[in-house]
Design an enzyme around this catalytic site. Structure first.
Site, PDB file in Angstrom:
ATOM      1  N   GLY A  75       3.178   8.274  -7.132  1.00 35.84           N
ATOM      2  CA  GLY A  75       2.706   8.627  -5.796  1.00 35.84           C
ATOM      3  C   GLY A  75       3.710   9.333  -4.917  1.00 35.84           C
ATOM      4  O   GLY A  75       3.340  10.085  -4.016  1.00 35.84           O
TER       5      GLY A  75
ATOM      6  N   ASP B 183       2.101  -1.319   1.361  1.00 34.65           N
ATOM      7  CA  ASP B 183       0.903  -2.052   1.744  1.00 34.65           C
ATOM      8  C   ASP B 183       1.324  -3.526   1.888  1.00 34.65           C
ATOM      9  O   ASP B 183       1.888  -3.896   2.910  1.00 34.65           O
ATOM     10  CB  ASP B 183      -0.101  -1.801   0.606  1.00 34.65           C
ATOM     11  N   SER B 184       1.155  -4.338   0.875  1.00 35.24           N
ATOM     12  CA  SER B 184       1.659  -5.719   0.936  1.00 35.24           C
ATOM     13  C   SER B 184       3.186  -5.721   0.959  1.00 35.24           C
ATOM     14  O   SER B 184       3.807  -6.625   1.510  1.00 35.24           O
ATOM     15  CB  SER B 184       1.166  -6.528  -0.263  1.00 35.24           C
TER      16      SER B 184
ATOM     17  N   LEU C 227       7.495  -2.839  -3.633  1.00 36.35           N
ATOM     18  CA  LEU C 227       8.787  -2.317  -3.178  1.00 36.35           C
ATOM     19  C   LEU C 227       9.843  -3.416  -3.132  1.00 36.35           C
ATOM     20  O   LEU C 227      10.994  -3.214  -3.528  1.00 36.35           O
ATOM     21  CB  LEU C 227       8.602  -1.665  -1.803  1.00 36.35           C
TER      22      LEU C 227
ATOM     23  N   LYS D 123       1.556   0.328   6.081  1.00 40.03           N
ATOM     24  CA  LYS D 123       0.406  -0.413   6.631  1.00 40.03           C
ATOM     25  C   LYS D 123       0.911  -1.785   7.057  1.00 40.03           C
ATOM     26  O   LYS D 123       0.802  -2.750   6.304  1.00 40.03           O
ATOM     27  CB  LYS D 123      -0.670  -0.595   5.553  1.00 40.03           C
TER      28      LYS D 123
ATOM     29  N   ASP E 182      -3.328   8.409  -4.536  1.00 41.63           N
ATOM     30  CA  ASP E 182      -4.488   8.578  -5.404  1.00 41.63           C
ATOM     31  C   ASP E 182      -5.608   7.613  -5.081  1.00 41.63           C
ATOM     32  O   ASP E 182      -5.408   6.573  -4.461  1.00 41.63           O
ATOM     33  CB  ASP E 182      -4.083   8.337  -6.863  1.00 41.63           C
TER      34      ASP E 182
HETATM   35  P1  IMP Z   1       1.990  -2.940  -2.291  1.00 43.61           P
HETATM   36  O1  IMP Z   1       2.822  -3.564  -3.364  1.00 43.61           O
HETATM   37  O2  IMP Z   1       0.807  -3.806  -1.906  1.00 43.61           O
HETATM   38  O3  IMP Z   1       2.792  -2.514  -1.103  1.00 43.61           O
HETATM   39  O4  IMP Z   1       1.302  -1.704  -2.977  1.00 43.61           O
HETATM   40  C1  IMP Z   1       1.676  -0.425  -2.715  1.00 43.61           C
HETATM   41  C2  IMP Z   1       0.909   0.472  -3.649  1.00 43.61           C
HETATM   42  O5  IMP Z   1      -0.509   0.296  -3.488  1.00 43.61           O
HETATM   43  C3  IMP Z   1       1.197   1.917  -3.335  1.00 43.61           C
HETATM   44  O6  IMP Z   1       2.341   2.406  -3.988  1.00 43.61           O
HETATM   45  C4  IMP Z   1      -0.097   2.571  -3.785  1.00 43.61           C
HETATM   46  O7  IMP Z   1      -0.036   2.822  -5.171  1.00 43.61           O
HETATM   47  C5  IMP Z   1      -1.163   1.546  -3.541  1.00 43.61           C
HETATM   48  N1  IMP Z   1      -1.875   1.775  -2.255  1.00 43.61           N
HETATM   49  C6  IMP Z   1      -1.889   0.961  -1.192  1.00 43.61           C
HETATM   50  N2  IMP Z   1      -2.648   1.468  -0.193  1.00 43.61           N
HETATM   51  C7  IMP Z   1      -3.099   2.664  -0.647  1.00 43.61           C
HETATM   52  C8  IMP Z   1      -3.923   3.687  -0.046  1.00 43.61           C
HETATM   53  O8  IMP Z   1      -4.406   3.617   1.096  1.00 43.61           O
HETATM   54  N3  IMP Z   1      -4.148   4.772  -0.832  1.00 43.61           N
HETATM   55  C9  IMP Z   1      -3.660   4.913  -2.088  1.00 43.61           C
HETATM   56  N4  IMP Z   1      -2.881   3.994  -2.674  1.00 43.61           N
HETATM   57  C10 IMP Z   1      -2.601   2.866  -1.962  1.00 43.61           C
HETATM   58 MG    MG Z   2       2.240   3.584  -5.766  1.00 43.05          MG
END
Ligand code: IMP
Ligand code: MG
Length: 183
Positions: free
Chosen positions: A49, A108-109, A113, A136, A164
């Site tokens: 991404g 997101d969560s 990362l 987010k 994506d």
């Molecule tokens: P986290 O571990 O929940 O922070 O997930 C992050 C990953 O979720 C990102 O690298 C994206 O691959 C995916 N993701 C979260 N929100 C979106 C969105 O709105 N559009 C596309 N991919 C997202």
């Molecule tokens: Mg990603």
């Protein structure tokens, strides 16, 4: 599913993205320029991404740097990533003593990362910072400090500029909200 049939609203245009990427690059340049003689700077792009973002960002960082990539996979079910993250591939040999900047498309969560940062920190770098284009905050569960954030956004699904839906739409130059049926 064909998103072209759904309502599409541009959240950030290519011009707005370019302007913000330039600002982040300038900030990173300022933050790292004083240690440029002492340590190498390694920008690590979290695939897939962050490919467009990283490509633009490195050209706005006016310092010598090395570019590496990594692929991580998250196991577990559901739409929220688990903290169970594996590094599937990474292109660097060592990060020993380096200043590392991890670049991601969206946080997101924060679980992915955070887990990547922990694994990279075990590899002996001098420092590890995180840079994410989109954030987010409403969805954050992991306790992680993100040094560079492009834009805070509400809890809505976005595509384009690397992001994506089902592996498609990464090539779109603008970042767009989408309404996904069943969500
Ligand atoms: P986290 O571990 O929940 O922070 O997930 C992050 C990953 O979720 C990102 O690298 C994206 O691959 C995916 N993701 C979260 N929100 C979106 C969105 O709105 N559009 C596309 N991919 C997202
Ligand atoms: Mg990603």
């Amino acid at each position: 599913m064909d998103i072209s049939q759904k309502s599409k609203n541009i959240l950030f245009s290519r011009e707005e993205i370019a302007k913000r990427v330039k600002e982040i690059g300038a900030q990173i340049t300022k933050d790292y320029e004083e240690r440029v003689e002492e340590r190498r700077l390694v920008v690590v792009s979290i695939l897939k991404g962050s490919i467009p973002f990283t490509a633009d960002l490195i050209r706005e960082i006016k310092l010598p740097l090395q570019l590496d990539v990594l692929v991580a996979s998250s196991y577990g079910s559901g739409t929220v990533s688990s903290g169970n993250v594996q590094l599937e591939y990474f292109s660097f040999r060592t990060l020993e003593g380096a200043d590392v900047i991890l670049v991601d498309d969206i946080t997101d969560s924060g679980n992915t990362l955070k887990a990547i940062k922990e694994k990279i920190s075990e590899m002996g770098p001098h420092s590890v910072a995180c840079c994410t284009l989109l954030n987010k905050p409403a969805r954050r569960t992991a306790d992680i400090n993100i040094e560079y954030v492009g834009f805070d956004i509400p809890d809505q699904f976005v595509i384009g500029y690397g992001l994506d839906f089902d592996q498609y739409y990464r090539e779109l130059p603008d970042i767009t909200y989408v309404e996904i049926e069943g969500e």
